[in-house]
Write an enzyme that holds these catalytic residues in place. Structure first.
Site, mmCIF file in Angstrom:
data_model
loop_
_atom_site.group_PDB
_atom_site.id
_atom_site.type_symbol
_atom_site.label_atom_id
_atom_site.label_comp_id
_atom_site.label_asym_id
_atom_site.label_seq_id
_atom_site.Cartn_x
_atom_site.Cartn_y
_atom_site.Cartn_z
ATOM 1 C CG PHE A 49 -36.355 9.432 -31.485
ATOM 2 C CD1 PHE A 49 -36.955 10.181 -32.486
ATOM 3 C CD2 PHE A 49 -35.485 8.408 -31.817
ATOM 4 C CE1 PHE A 49 -36.684 9.895 -33.810
ATOM 5 C CE2 PHE A 49 -35.217 8.118 -33.150
ATOM 6 C CZ PHE A 49 -35.819 8.861 -34.155
ATOM 7 C CG HIS A 50 -33.979 11.091 -24.877
ATOM 8 N ND1 HIS A 50 -33.543 9.834 -25.244
ATOM 9 C CD2 HIS A 50 -32.880 11.709 -24.383
ATOM 10 C CE1 HIS A 50 -32.258 9.704 -24.984
ATOM 11 N NE2 HIS A 50 -31.820 10.838 -24.460
ATOM 12 C CB ALA A 51 -35.044 17.001 -24.610
#
Ligand code: TYD
Length: 132
Positions: A49-51
């Site tokens: 749940f990130h970049a």
């Protein structure tokens, strides 16, 4: 262009078993500055749940299986990682989520840099703003 970029590693096998060698800047496109691995993931847990703004990574499922969702803000693609001789590129600015970990899953990640929290985008709204 697909969001799913795989690297197939040679399996060097003989009567003793198998061996896979991953070489920086040869088998994968970057220098490796960090290796981490995820295991013992509880049922129903989703991670990621990130970049990343600058970090490149390649994920290899050494045992078991898990699913990956890749998202560039316009398209989403899902895949199963269940091969210990295949790496999946997590490129810059690719929102990613991992889930459906099998109990025996060991997910190794090769990263182009040391851990740096300031390189993370953990808000999906911020990710969409940055992509534009
Ligand atoms: P986190 O980013 O939540 O993992 P994921 O995105 O895979 O769900 O990381 C969990 C914790 O581990 C968090 O406190 C940051 C820390 N961490 C490090 O210290 N070094 C690392 O290389 C990584 C990947 C995480």
């Amino acid at each position: 262009m697909s969001l799913l970029n795989f690297y197939d590693f040679n399996v060097l096998g003989d009567s003793r078993g198998a061996l896979v060698s991953i070489e920086a800047e040869r088998s994968i496109p970057f220098e490796i500055r960090r290796v981490y691995y995820i295991f013992g993931t509880q049922k129903g847990v989703a991670r990621g749940f990130h970049a990343h703004k600058e970090l490149q990574q390649v994920a290899v499922c050494l045992a078991g299986s898990c699913k990956f969702l890749m998202d560039d803000g316009k398209h989403k693609e899902e895949t199963v990682l269940d091969s210990n001789s295949q790496g999946l590129l997590i490129d810059v600015m690719q929102w990613h989520e991992m889930y459906d970990f099998s109990e025996d899953c060991i997910l190794m990640v090769l990263a182009s840099d040391h851990y740096d929290e300031s390189d993370y985008i953990r808000s999906y709204d911020e990710f969409l703003r940055e992509i534009k």
